[in-house]
Design a protein around this motif. Structure first.
Motif, PDB file in Angstrom:
ATOM      1  N   SER A  95       5.658  12.836   4.127  1.00  7.98           N
ATOM      2  CA  SER A  95       4.698  12.338   4.109  1.00  7.98           C
ATOM      3  C   SER A  95       4.219  11.595   4.588  1.00  7.98           C
ATOM      4  O   SER A  95       4.097  11.092   5.195  1.00  7.98           O
ATOM      5  CB  SER A  95       4.373  11.709   2.606  1.00  7.98           C
ATOM      6  OG  SER A  95       4.914   9.857   2.360  1.00  7.98           O
ATOM      7  N   GLN A  96       2.697  12.004   4.608  1.00  5.14           N
ATOM      8  CA  GLN A  96       1.714  11.414   5.549  1.00  5.14           C
ATOM      9  C   GLN A  96       1.272   9.834   5.686  1.00  5.14           C
ATOM     10  O   GLN A  96       1.811   8.805   6.210  1.00  5.14           O
ATOM     11  CB  GLN A  96      -0.024  11.749   5.899  1.00  5.14           C
ATOM     12  CG  GLN A  96      -0.496  11.454   6.758  1.00  5.14           C
ATOM     13  CD  GLN A  96      -0.014  11.692   7.970  1.00  5.14           C
ATOM     14  OE1 GLN A  96       0.243  12.591   8.884  1.00  5.14           O
ATOM     15  NE2 GLN A  96       0.001  10.139   9.098  1.00  5.14           N
ATOM     16  N   HIS A  97       1.576   9.093   4.188  1.00  4.97           N
ATOM     17  CA  HIS A  97       1.997   8.240   4.702  1.00  4.97           C
ATOM     18  C   HIS A  97       2.701   6.616   4.863  1.00  4.97           C
ATOM     19  O   HIS A  97       2.685   5.975   5.374  1.00  4.97           O
ATOM     20  CB  HIS A  97       0.659   7.941   2.885  1.00  4.97           C
ATOM     21  CG  HIS A  97       2.680   8.032   1.389  1.00  4.97           C
ATOM     22  ND1 HIS A  97       2.722   6.805   1.338  1.00  4.97           N
ATOM     23  CD2 HIS A  97       2.574   9.071   1.427  1.00  4.97           C
ATOM     24  CE1 HIS A  97       3.579   7.342   0.565  1.00  4.97           C
ATOM     25  NE2 HIS A  97       3.374   8.436   0.279  1.00  4.97           N
TER      26      HIS A  97
ATOM     27  N   THR B 240       1.023   4.437  -3.194  1.00  2.17           N
ATOM     28  CA  THR B 240       0.997   5.481  -2.984  1.00  2.17           C
ATOM     29  C   THR B 240       1.932   6.470  -2.904  1.00  2.17           C
ATOM     30  O   THR B 240       1.678   7.133  -3.421  1.00  2.17           O
ATOM     31  CB  THR B 240       0.269   5.657  -1.445  1.00  2.17           C
ATOM     32  OG1 THR B 240      -0.322   4.829  -0.542  1.00  2.17           O
ATOM     33  CG2 THR B 240      -0.051   6.943  -1.346  1.00  2.17           C
ATOM     34  N   SER B 241       2.853   5.540  -2.905  1.00  4.54           N
ATOM     35  CA  SER B 241       3.999   6.594  -3.227  1.00  4.54           C
ATOM     36  C   SER B 241       4.311   6.957  -4.987  1.00  4.54           C
ATOM     37  O   SER B 241       4.752   8.129  -5.328  1.00  4.54           O
ATOM     38  CB  SER B 241       5.883   5.393  -2.951  1.00  4.54           C
ATOM     39  OG  SER B 241       6.000   5.503  -1.691  1.00  4.54           O
TER      40      SER B 241
ATOM     41  N   GLU C 170       0.104  -1.157  -0.014  1.00  4.59           N
ATOM     42  CA  GLU C 170      -0.145   0.731  -0.361  1.00  4.59           C
ATOM     43  C   GLU C 170       1.185   1.644  -0.001  1.00  4.59           C
ATOM     44  O   GLU C 170       0.380   2.222  -0.437  1.00  4.59           O
ATOM     45  CB  GLU C 170      -0.992  -0.605   1.457  1.00  4.59           C
ATOM     46  CG  GLU C 170      -1.439   1.242   1.577  1.00  4.59           C
ATOM     47  CD  GLU C 170      -2.942   1.103   2.827  1.00  4.59           C
ATOM     48  OE1 GLU C 170      -2.822   2.224   2.671  1.00  4.59           O
ATOM     49  OE2 GLU C 170      -2.877   0.138   3.000  1.00  4.59           O
ATOM     50  N   ASN C 171       1.842   0.965   0.597  1.00  4.09           N
ATOM     51  CA  ASN C 171       2.905   1.842   0.805  1.00  4.09           C
ATOM     52  C   ASN C 171       3.124   2.592  -0.315  1.00  4.09           C
ATOM     53  O   ASN C 171       3.647   4.109  -0.897  1.00  4.09           O
ATOM     54  CB  ASN C 171       3.998   2.347   1.750  1.00  4.09           C
ATOM     55  CG  ASN C 171       5.004   3.152   1.960  1.00  4.09           C
ATOM     56  OD1 ASN C 171       4.138   4.577   2.073  1.00  4.09           O
ATOM     57  ND2 ASN C 171       6.014   3.082   2.280  1.00  4.09           N
TER      58      ASN C 171
ATOM     59  N   THR D 187       1.927   7.488   9.047  1.00  6.22           N
ATOM     60  CA  THR D 187       1.288   5.867   8.789  1.00  6.22           C
ATOM     61  C   THR D 187       2.063   4.198   9.129  1.00  6.22           C
ATOM     62  O   THR D 187       1.806   3.776   9.720  1.00  6.22           O
ATOM     63  CB  THR D 187      -0.326   6.097   7.678  1.00  6.22           C
ATOM     64  OG1 THR D 187      -0.323   7.731   8.543  1.00  6.22           O
ATOM     65  CG2 THR D 187      -0.823   5.353   8.279  1.00  6.22           C
TER      66      THR D 187
END
Length: 95
Positions: free
Chosen positions: A68-70, A28-29, A24-25, A73
């Motif tokens: 980054s927020q992602h 998103t990146s 997922e990271n 997290t």
């Protein structure tokens, strides 16, 4: 070009969850960070080592990834899953 390699040793009971979160990271990146050009995740089934190979336009682009927020997290969610982590940073050599 700025390359990053990260080798994780994951606690055996957390491998599947870690792999889902790191995928997922990475997705998103690649989707949301214009400076992220490549984000590969390597893992051998049945083992606890996970290897990442990432390419960014520059160190500034990698620093933006870390901010980054992602990523924050992901980092918080996986902190207790990791036995060890070895991150290495490489800059392209220009002749």
């Amino acid at each position: 070009m700025f390359a990053v390699t990260v080798t994780f040793e994951i606690k055996p009971e957390n491998v599947d969850r870690f792999l889902a979160l790191v995928q997922e990271n990475a997705q998103t990146s690649l989707r949301d960070e214009p400076g992220c050009q490549l984000f590969d995740i390597c893992h051998t089934p049945g083992e606890t080592t996970v290897f990442l190979y990432e390419i960014y336009d520059s160190k500034a682009a990698f620093d933006a990834h870390l901010a980054s927020q992602h990523f924050k997290t992901f980092d918080a969610a996986t902190a207790q899953m990791v036995d060890s982590k070895d991150a290495r940073l490489f800059e392209k050599v220009i002749r």
